[in-house]
Scaffold this active site. Structure first.
Site, PDB file in Angstrom:
ATOM      1  N   ASP A 354      -3.818  33.530  39.281  1.00  0.00           N
ATOM      2  CA  ASP A 354      -2.952  34.532  38.657  1.00  0.00           C
ATOM      3  C   ASP A 354      -2.204  35.372  39.704  1.00  0.00           C
ATOM      4  O   ASP A 354      -2.741  35.648  40.778  1.00  0.00           O
ATOM      5  CB  ASP A 354      -3.874  35.437  37.832  1.00  0.00           C
ATOM      6  CG  ASP A 354      -3.125  36.295  36.844  1.00  0.00           C
ATOM      7  OD1 ASP A 354      -1.889  36.242  36.815  1.00  0.00           O
ATOM      8  OD2 ASP A 354      -3.811  37.012  36.091  1.00  0.00           O
ATOM      9  N   ARG A 433      -6.907  43.480  27.685  1.00  0.00           N
ATOM     10  CA  ARG A 433      -6.488  43.260  29.071  1.00  0.00           C
ATOM     11  C   ARG A 433      -4.974  43.483  29.189  1.00  0.00           C
ATOM     12  O   ARG A 433      -4.257  42.707  29.819  1.00  0.00           O
ATOM     13  CB  ARG A 433      -6.847  41.845  29.527  1.00  0.00           C
ATOM     14  CG  ARG A 433      -7.073  41.750  31.027  1.00  0.00           C
ATOM     15  CD  ARG A 433      -7.094  40.315  31.515  1.00  0.00           C
ATOM     16  NE  ARG A 433      -7.525  40.265  32.894  1.00  0.00           N
ATOM     17  CZ  ARG A 433      -7.208  39.307  33.740  1.00  0.00           C
ATOM     18  NH1 ARG A 433      -6.466  38.292  33.357  1.00  0.00           N
ATOM     19  NH2 ARG A 433      -7.629  39.332  34.983  1.00  0.00           N
ATOM     20  N   TRP A 467      -5.528  26.505  32.831  1.00  0.00           N
ATOM     21  CA  TRP A 467      -4.897  27.108  31.646  1.00  0.00           C
ATOM     22  C   TRP A 467      -5.847  28.165  31.104  1.00  0.00           C
ATOM     23  O   TRP A 467      -6.906  27.839  30.597  1.00  0.00           O
ATOM     24  CB  TRP A 467      -4.635  26.011  30.623  1.00  0.00           C
ATOM     25  CG  TRP A 467      -4.055  26.445  29.309  1.00  0.00           C
ATOM     26  CD1 TRP A 467      -4.331  27.584  28.620  1.00  0.00           C
ATOM     27  CD2 TRP A 467      -3.106  25.729  28.505  1.00  0.00           C
ATOM     28  NE1 TRP A 467      -3.625  27.621  27.449  1.00  0.00           N
ATOM     29  CE2 TRP A 467      -2.868  26.500  27.343  1.00  0.00           C
ATOM     30  CE3 TRP A 467      -2.446  24.506  28.647  1.00  0.00           C
ATOM     31  CZ2 TRP A 467      -2.003  26.086  26.338  1.00  0.00           C
ATOM     32  CZ3 TRP A 467      -1.586  24.098  27.642  1.00  0.00           C
ATOM     33  CH2 TRP A 467      -1.350  24.879  26.515  1.00  0.00           C
ATOM     34  N   ASP A 468      -5.423  29.413  31.206  1.00  0.00           N
ATOM     35  CA  ASP A 468      -6.286  30.536  30.844  1.00  0.00           C
ATOM     36  C   ASP A 468      -5.874  31.125  29.489  1.00  0.00           C
ATOM     37  O   ASP A 468      -4.753  30.894  29.008  1.00  0.00           O
ATOM     38  CB  ASP A 468      -6.157  31.614  31.945  1.00  0.00           C
ATOM     39  CG  ASP A 468      -7.438  32.398  32.146  1.00  0.00           C
ATOM     40  OD1 ASP A 468      -8.243  32.467  31.216  1.00  0.00           O
ATOM     41  OD2 ASP A 468      -7.600  32.962  33.244  1.00  0.00           O
ATOM     42  N   ASN A 470      -6.845  34.926  28.078  1.00  0.00           N
ATOM     43  CA  ASN A 470      -7.730  36.054  28.353  1.00  0.00           C
ATOM     44  C   ASN A 470      -7.936  37.037  27.221  1.00  0.00           C
ATOM     45  O   ASN A 470      -8.548  38.078  27.434  1.00  0.00           O
ATOM     46  CB  ASN A 470      -7.221  36.804  29.583  1.00  0.00           C
ATOM     47  CG  ASN A 470      -7.805  36.214  30.847  1.00  0.00           C
ATOM     48  OD1 ASN A 470      -9.013  36.153  31.008  1.00  0.00           O
ATOM     49  ND2 ASN A 470      -6.950  35.735  31.736  1.00  0.00           N
ATOM     50  N   CYS A 516      -9.735  27.466  30.713  1.00  0.00           N
ATOM     51  CA  CYS A 516     -10.393  28.720  31.065  1.00  0.00           C
ATOM     52  C   CYS A 516     -10.040  29.720  29.967  1.00  0.00           C
ATOM     53  O   CYS A 516      -8.998  29.614  29.337  1.00  0.00           O
ATOM     54  CB  CYS A 516      -9.854  29.178  32.420  1.00  0.00           C
ATOM     55  SG  CYS A 516     -10.486  30.758  32.983  1.00  0.00           S
ATOM     56  N   ASP A 538     -16.703  33.855  34.633  1.00  0.00           N
ATOM     57  CA  ASP A 538     -16.274  34.612  35.812  1.00  0.00           C
ATOM     58  C   ASP A 538     -17.484  35.096  36.605  1.00  0.00           C
ATOM     59  O   ASP A 538     -17.329  35.686  37.665  1.00  0.00           O
ATOM     60  CB  ASP A 538     -15.412  35.806  35.394  1.00  0.00           C
ATOM     61  CG  ASP A 538     -13.971  35.380  35.149  1.00  0.00           C
ATOM     62  OD1 ASP A 538     -13.662  34.189  35.327  1.00  0.00           O
ATOM     63  OD2 ASP A 538     -13.146  36.244  34.777  1.00  0.00           O
TER      64      ASP A 538
END
Ligand code: GLA
Length: 731
Positions: A354, A433, A467-468, A470, A516, A538
């Site tokens: 990121d 976030r 590929w996240d 969050n 992810c 994490d």
């Protein structure tokens, strides 16, 4: 004998009739439909009333007689509203407002897809409406896995509203039922809990829409009669192929029968099926074993490598990731300087995390930039392709992080399309976030998300992506969907998400991908079709990772479990490496800061992993030997398919008594050379010590041996090589 007065008898018969009417039965006069795998069978029977009943799932057994009575409560896929009184698999309101459904057998067919896989389709129809359900079962014979889903078709003139739409609802009959679940939170993913089920309904679920869970993934193991252990006991594994809200409901009824209703969470998710439309539920995977949870896991692993994940037979590259080393604070120069470190330690791929994008709203912190997927010109003046080519020049592949489903309010994207974010009208936006989910039910948004994936992965030199995702959804509203489809948002989101993911896998077959989701928030076989591995957590402190990886290993093979060496928890480097070596090994630290000895040790370990360990760990059979949950030490071994090679990992979690570890899965007759590898010595050169030159598998499994791990954070990697392989390898 005392006379019973007539009035009492009358009352008795009336009560019996009433009772029978409450619980209808039929006889097993119709077709038998058997769905076998190598060691199990799902046996179904059409009753004389035309409904389909479940007879048995488990070890092969004889057919029941046609005169056998079938209780309505054992219907295979029970619909609500016409006699069935427990938790139903289907709840549908017809176009005319009738809230009941009845599903009567029409026909079935079984077709061989290939030598190993066959598909059985059972067609059912409501006798009063053109409303159809086809129950589908794919059996993967040698893996002992059955994949089940339902196709629900509306042939009526108006919409049919679906309020429940399970993928599967099998039943089990045992004395006791023990449920093993894998719950958790951020940094405690895949925590194992096992409980005995009591009468009533126990629900495992998620309601947060865009990823399966808040860290409890949609998979479970059910032990029948008593808690199964690793090698004994009857156990059934279930895993739902769905990344959105899920529900796994375990209904233990008055006759001690257990029904497991599994599928998309029906909570707040009514779905209007338009005339002519078919709703295909996600698949549920089942496997059965009478030799414990270990076999359940190995069945899933074998199935996944062959059918369930991308590139199941390819080695996973050793990654060097920069997230824990740099966070979002980096420059082009810094990243390029890390490539040399990647080269030094023998990593295959550098993964830029990121922070690389956003210009008007630079991504320097997590409060800006998501949505603006252009390289930040201050940090990366020559763009991403320059970085990729610098990595490639040094013989390193290049990968990149994306989070394409998300937007920060501080972004060009949000300024231009505030309506693209998932939101509820008249409610203040709630950020997670500092970001919002994009509304993938809107085709324009789906197109945008695909453009982000496709533009980023088309960058010359990019051969890997992470590929996240969050955040989850807590205000499930869409500015795109009409008012009467708002409850469909989260289902439509996931179908659109799979379109994009499957396009990615098809368009970029040579770009490997890691899933992810703020750690391990999206780990399920719905998304894993399109990914090579996933980021479990994490939390990379090896002490915690042992448990987290242990949890995921119940369903997912080691090659999917990304395991990076980091400095979290400040554990001894060897311990951190040995823990990461039992999964898909990677590194996440600034290796320039390592002492020369540590750097040497790390690069020796990676070379060893690539040449001797990786294929056994990634392709071998897993045996969990000693659980970190109930012992001061954790131990596991992997054995190659032909049993000629094995690797044993031992992790000492507390100072403990020295005791033997007994291996499993070896060939009892085969003689093995047993050596400790990745041995840490002051010179870092001498890295192998032999325990046995020639010992048979039977002895190692029966008597075991004492591994060289005594005090807290000691660890050992022990390699076993069969006699002939040893000679071939010149050892
Ligand atoms: C999530 C992931 C991390 C990292 C950060 C980047 O938390 O789990 O590995 O990629 O996002 O923001």
């Amino acid at each position: 004998m005392k006379q019973i007065p007539g009035i009492v008898l009358l009352f008795f018969f009336a009560a019996t009739l009433l009772h029978a009417a409450d619980f209808p039965t039929t006889t097993a006069g119709g077709d038998s439909i058997n769905i076998p795998t190598a060691h199990s069978v799902l046996m179904l029977r059409v009753g004389d009333d035309g409904r389909v009943y479940e007879i048995h799932y488990g070890a092969p057994q004889k057919e029941i007689a046609k005169t056998n009575v079938l209780a309505r409560e054992t219907e295979l896929y029970p619909p609500f509203g016409d006699g069935f009184i427990l938790e139903p698999a289907l709840e549908a309101t017809h176009a005319d407002g009738n809230t009941s459904a009845d599903l009567i057998y029409v026909k079935h067919s079984t077709t061989a897809i290939d030598g190993n896989v066959s598909l059985t389709r059972i067609e059912l129809r409501d006798p009063a409406y053109p409303f159809f359900v086809t129950l589908c079962f794919k059996s993967y014979v040698s893996e002992d896995v059955i994949e089940q889903w339902a196709e629900i078709r509306n042939g009526e003139n108006g919409a049919v509203t679906l309020a429940r739409f399970a993928s599967a609802a099998p039943q089990f009959k045992a004395k006791e039922y023990w449920l093993t679940q894998f719950h958790g939170d951020y940094k405690t993913e895949a925590t194992i809990a096992e409980d005995k089920l009591s009468p009533g309904i126990k629900i495992l679920d998620s309601k947060i829409g865009v990823r399966a869970d808040r860290f409890g993934f949609p998979s479970f193991i059910l032990s029948l009669n008593a808690p199964a252990d690793e090698e004994s006991g009857e156990a059934i594994g279930g895993s739902l192929e769905w990344s959105g809200s899920f529900q796994l409901a375990f209904d233990l009824d008055f006759k001690n029968r257990l029904r497991a209703l599994c599928g998309i969470n029906p909570f707040a998710s009514e779905y209007k099926l338009k005339p002519g439309e078919t709703f295909t539920t996600p698949s549920m995977l089942w496997t059965w074993s009478d030799s414990g949870k270990g076999q359940v896991s190995r069945n899933f692993h074998n199935w996944a490598r062959r059918y369930g994940i991308r590139d199941g037979d390819k080695p996973r590259p050793v990654l060097l990731n920069n997230w824990e080393a740099t966070d979002m604070n980096f420059t082009e120069q810094l990243i390029v300087s890390l490539f040399d470190g990647a080269k030094k330690i023998g990593a295959d791929t550098f993964l830029l995390d990121d922070g690389w994008f956003g210009n008007a709203h630079p991504r320097n912190k997590d409060n800006a930039g998501l949505g603006d997927w252009q390289a930040n010109t201050n940090k990366l003046p020559h763009g991403v392709s320059f970085l990729a080519s610098e990595a490639n020049k040094r013989g390193i592949n290049f990968g990149i992080w994306i989070e394409p489903e998300m937007v920060n309010p501080s972004s060009d994207l949000f300024e231009q399309h505030p309506d693209w974010a998932i939101q509820q009208p008249k409610r203040e936006l709630i950020y997670g976030r500092n970001q919002l989910d994009l509304d993938l039910s809107n085709p324009k948004v789906e197109e945008f998300v695909w453009s982000v994936v496709s533009n980023t992965l088309s960058t010359p030199g990019v051969s890997y992506t992470k590929w996240d995702a969050n955040r989850f959804v807590n205000q499930p509203g869409s500015t795109y969907l009409p008012p009467d489809e708002q409850s469909e948002l989260l289902i439509k989101y996931n179908f659109a998400l799979y379109n994009v993911m499957s396009n990615m896998a098809k368009t970029f077959p040579n770009v490997m991908a890691m899933a992810c989701s703020g750690g391990g928030g999206r780990v399920d076989y719905g998304s894993m079709k399109y990914f090579d591995s996933f980021w479990p957590s994490d939390n990379t402190d090896p002490v915690s990772r042992i448990k987290i990886q242990w949890g995921f290993s119940h369903f997912f093979p080691a090659e999917t479990i990304a395991a990076h060496v980091t400095q979290m928890g400040k554990r001894p480097l060897k311990f951190a490496i040995d823990v990461a070596m039992s999964g898909a090994l990677g590194v996440d630290m600034d290796v320039r800061k390592l002492s020369p000895d540590n750097l040497q040790f790390l690069s020796n370990s990676i070379a060893l992993y690539k040449s001797e360990i990786r294929d056994v760990v990634e392709q071998g059979d897993l045996y969990r030997l000693e659980s970190p949950y109930d012992s001061p030490r954790a131990a596991l071994d992997y054995v190659s398919a032909d049993k000629s090679r094995a690797v044993l990992f031992v992790y000492q979690l507390q100072d403990g008594e020295t005791k033997v570890v007994k291996l499993r899965g070896l060939d009892p007759q085969k003689k093995y050379l047993v050596q400790e590898v990745n041995w840490e010595t002051p010179t870092a050169a001498h890295k192998r010590q032999t325990f046995y030159g020639d010992i048979d598998g039977a002895t190692l499994m029966r008597d075991g041996f004492t591994p060289p791990a005594y005090k807290q954070f000691d660890s050992a990697v022990i390699e076993l090589v069969g006699e002939s392989e040893k000679i071939a390898a010149g050892k």
